[in-house]
Write an enzyme that holds these catalytic residues in place. Sequence first.
Site, PDB file in Angstrom:
ATOM      1  CG  ASP A   8      -1.681   1.254   1.430  1.00  0.00           C
ATOM      2  OD1 ASP A   8      -2.370   1.656   0.489  1.00  0.00           O
ATOM      3  OD2 ASP A   8      -1.587   1.856   2.519  1.00  0.00           O
ATOM      4  CB  SER A  43      -2.386   2.492  -3.872  1.00  0.00           C
ATOM      5  OG  SER A  43      -2.910   3.721  -3.452  1.00  0.00           O
ATOM      6  N   GLY A  44      -5.402   2.490  -3.157  1.00  0.00           N
ATOM      7  CA  GLY A  44      -6.701   3.035  -3.538  1.00  0.00           C
ATOM      8  C   GLY A  44      -6.573   4.205  -4.480  1.00  0.00           C
ATOM      9  CE  LYS A 192      -5.327  -1.031  -1.444  1.00  0.00           C
ATOM     10  NZ  LYS A 192      -4.406  -0.434  -0.446  1.00  0.00           N
ATOM     11  CG  ASN A 218      -7.701   0.809   1.536  1.00  0.00           C
ATOM     12  OD1 ASN A 218      -7.019   0.805   2.553  1.00  0.00           O
ATOM     13  ND2 ASN A 218      -7.470   1.639   0.543  1.00  0.00           N
TER      14      ASN A 218
END
Length: 270
Positions: A8, A43-44, A192, A218
């Site tokens: 992340d 990653s978001g 993810k 997340n």
Amino acid sequence: MIKMVAVDMDGTFLNENKEYNRSRFKRIYREMKRKEIKFVVASGNQYYQLKSFFPEISDEISFVAENGALVISEKEELFCGKFEEPLVHEMLAFLSKSPQIQVLLCGRKSAYVDEKESEDFKQTSKKFYHRLKTVTDLTQLEEDVFFKFALSVPKEETEKLVMHLNKEFQGKFVAVSSGHGELDLIIPGFHKANGLEILQKKWGILDEELATFGDGGNDVEMLRKAAFSYAMANGSQAVKLAANYSAPSNEEEGVLKIVEELLELGDEKK
């Protein structure tokens, strides 16, 4: 033996200044390449923003972007999720009833923000979405593939809203918190971990050969997936429960330290 490392970014790989020790990582990445270990950014955030952190190697590494909605490996698009148009309009109508929620609609071509949103929200969003268009109406957009809503909400209401959205839109959207009053609405099942699974199948890599690092809600699925899963010291309680191991905080270059240990490189901050 580790064959794949997935990280992340915010709160994990990056420090509070949105940076990382580039010379230290360069040494680590050189050793990863020598040992044929894959490096994945999970990653978001938007793909175009994520690749800007790795200008020299962005074409040779992989990205699980937008919380799994977009998977690009060595410049090749392997997966792109999609919300059907009626579902996008249903969520926009729902969110319009809550003026305290600020909305970003994320697509393959760009992210979009309504001009009525605050300047602070728009400026902050530009840091994470390098392709961002300000529009007059999110319901009247140009043709694009939409796969995520990024919301900014009052910090104290984040977890309550996550629970409410997951109950109200069960089977249609999944709400996940990325911390600090930010949450994403993603396609069910396309998180993810799903993105990592696509890459694992491509390369024939098992969960037992996977290392993952995260700090927020997340990241939970990809932490549960990997045998070598690390919760950052600054991570949420949910993350610490999901991971098998712990890593020093992002401010202590925790990811780099642990990967050095996995590679038997030693701890050299150079």
